[in-house]
Design a protein around this motif. Structure first.
Motif, PDB file in Angstrom:
ATOM      1  N   SER A 296       0.935  -1.130   0.007  1.00 37.37           N
ATOM      2  CA  SER A 296       0.031   0.010   0.140  1.00 37.37           C
ATOM      3  C   SER A 296       0.863   1.126   0.040  1.00 37.37           C
ATOM      4  O   SER A 296       2.007   1.166   0.425  1.00 37.37           O
ATOM      5  N   VAL A 297       0.387   2.444  -0.631  1.00 40.66           N
ATOM      6  CA  VAL A 297       1.105   3.514  -0.493  1.00 40.66           C
ATOM      7  C   VAL A 297       0.667   4.807   0.052  1.00 40.66           C
ATOM      8  O   VAL A 297      -0.715   5.015   0.249  1.00 40.66           O
TER       9      VAL A 297
ATOM     10  N   SER B 282       5.783   3.635   1.093  1.00 39.20           N
ATOM     11  CA  SER B 282       5.021   2.323   0.990  1.00 39.20           C
ATOM     12  C   SER B 282       5.011   1.549   2.120  1.00 39.20           C
ATOM     13  O   SER B 282       6.122   1.572   2.915  1.00 39.20           O
ATOM     14  N   PHE B 283       4.181   0.667   2.468  1.00 40.66           N
ATOM     15  CA  PHE B 283       4.099  -0.157   3.698  1.00 40.66           C
ATOM     16  C   PHE B 283       3.132  -1.228   3.340  1.00 40.66           C
ATOM     17  O   PHE B 283       2.784  -1.729   2.124  1.00 40.66           O
TER      18      PHE B 283
ATOM     19  N   TYR C  93      -4.431   6.224  -2.418  1.00 31.38           N
ATOM     20  CA  TYR C  93      -3.682   6.163  -1.040  1.00 31.38           C
ATOM     21  C   TYR C  93      -4.521   5.179   0.168  1.00 31.38           C
ATOM     22  O   TYR C  93      -5.747   5.107   0.018  1.00 31.38           O
ATOM     23  N   LEU C  94      -3.472   4.213   0.752  1.00 31.89           N
ATOM     24  CA  LEU C  94      -3.869   3.563   1.975  1.00 31.89           C
ATOM     25  C   LEU C  94      -4.604   2.357   1.380  1.00 31.89           C
ATOM     26  O   LEU C  94      -5.140   1.478   2.283  1.00 31.89           O
ATOM     27  N   SER C  95      -4.978   1.837   0.001  1.00 31.64           N
ATOM     28  CA  SER C  95      -5.868   0.889  -0.415  1.00 31.64           C
ATOM     29  C   SER C  95      -4.765  -0.358  -0.521  1.00 31.64           C
ATOM     30  O   SER C  95      -3.538  -0.129  -0.929  1.00 31.64           O
TER      31      SER C  95
ATOM     32  N   ASN D 114      -4.914   3.257 -10.939  1.00 36.57           N
ATOM     33  CA  ASN D 114      -4.924   4.081  -9.936  1.00 36.57           C
ATOM     34  C   ASN D 114      -3.437   4.353  -9.391  1.00 36.57           C
ATOM     35  O   ASN D 114      -3.169   4.788  -8.263  1.00 36.57           O
ATOM     36  N   SER D 115      -2.334   3.782 -10.005  1.00 35.59           N
ATOM     37  CA  SER D 115      -0.888   3.798  -9.720  1.00 35.59           C
ATOM     38  C   SER D 115      -0.463   5.333  -9.566  1.00 35.59           C
ATOM     39  O   SER D 115      -0.179   6.058 -10.821  1.00 35.59           O
TER      40      SER D 115
END
Length: 264
Positions: free
Chosen positions: A159-160, A165-166, A208-210, A252-253
């Motif tokens: 996820s970003v 990123s994480f 983000y966060l997905s 969605n990148s």
């Protein structure tokens, strides 16, 4: 724009982009470990040995499996596998070698503050560099986590957030949780929202966060390959072609859109 594709070394990028595209188009099996290698190998002029790279990955995988068995954890427990991978990256893990008197020790990986954005040397952000030096940052650490999860058949996602990123995973109740490897901690979405750089619309639109699927992650790695190419040679038709393919499979990148904007 000029065409750089005749320059020696660009052939490695073209070969990697072809194989990544074959994964995305269904001609090859999706494989995060191989895709990460393909994104890093060209920038290093083809000097990265795939055999050595895979051998260095198998060591923490083996220690994870042995430690789970030693602690009586089920190899089918996804959460147990996720937390063991988290431990292998953030803690010192000691396990007994089966059939021998000696112990195996895996030391924690640390954050590398030197050129952590890879502005001078893109390979500073590589998983291959993390494996050899045990130091990394917010690109290499989550990607290594994903590789280990893939090898152990654990469900985890990239996820970003802005410039970061994480890892995301679900707990036993189905709630999404985050692994923040730069600080070696578990975090909720509020941790990233508090940065002030994430707007609600970006979350609603899945920017983000997905959780990013395996296929989308490989599309993301193709966009990164084009970015590494542009850093080394410049912007040309290869960059646009790679980004077009990446965005086809991961619209969605945000990373691909940023590189595309730079191209234009």
């Amino acid at each position: 724009l000029p065409d750089y594709t005749a320059i020696p070394g660009t052939n490695f990028f073209k070969e990697s982009a072809t194989e990544l595209t074959d994964m995305l188009e269904g001609r090859l099996e999706l494989n995060i470990q191989r895709a990460v290698y393909l994104s890093e190998h060209p920038y290093l002029n083809g000097s990265l040995s795939y055999q050595r790279y895979t051998e260095e990955i198998q060591n923490p995988v083996r220690i994870c499996s042995l430690k789970m068995k030693e602690e009586g954890l089920s190899p089918n427990d996804n959460l147990a596998k996720i937390m063991m991978i988290f431990r292998i990256i953030t803690e010192e893990v000691i396990v007994k070698e089966p059939g021998a008197e000696k112990e195996l020790t895996h030391y924690p990986m640390k954050y590398d503050f030197e050129d952590y954005r890879g502005r001078e040397d893109k390979s500073k952000s590589y998983v291959s560099k993390l494996l050899s030096t045990k130091t990394g940052q917010c690109r290499s650490l989550p990607l290594l986590f994903l590789i280990l999860a893939e090898e152990m058949n654990a469900e985890a996602y990239l996820s970003v957030s802005p410039n970061h990123s994480f890892i995301k995973f679900k707990d036993k109740s189905g709630k999404w949780c985050n692994v923040e490897l730069t600080s070696g901690a578990l975090a909720n979405d509020d941790f990233y929202m508090n940065s002030g750089f994430i707007k609600s619309q970006a979350i609603k639109n899945g920017i983000y966060l997905s959780p990013i699927t395996k296929k989308e992650t490989i599309a993301h790695l193709l966009a990164e390959t084009s970015m590494f190419y542009s850093h080394k040679y410049g912007y040309d038709s290869f960059v646009k072609q790679s980004l077009d393919t990446s965005l086809k499979h991961f619209p969605n990148s945000i990373h691909a859109h940023l590189v595309y904007s730079n191209y234009h």
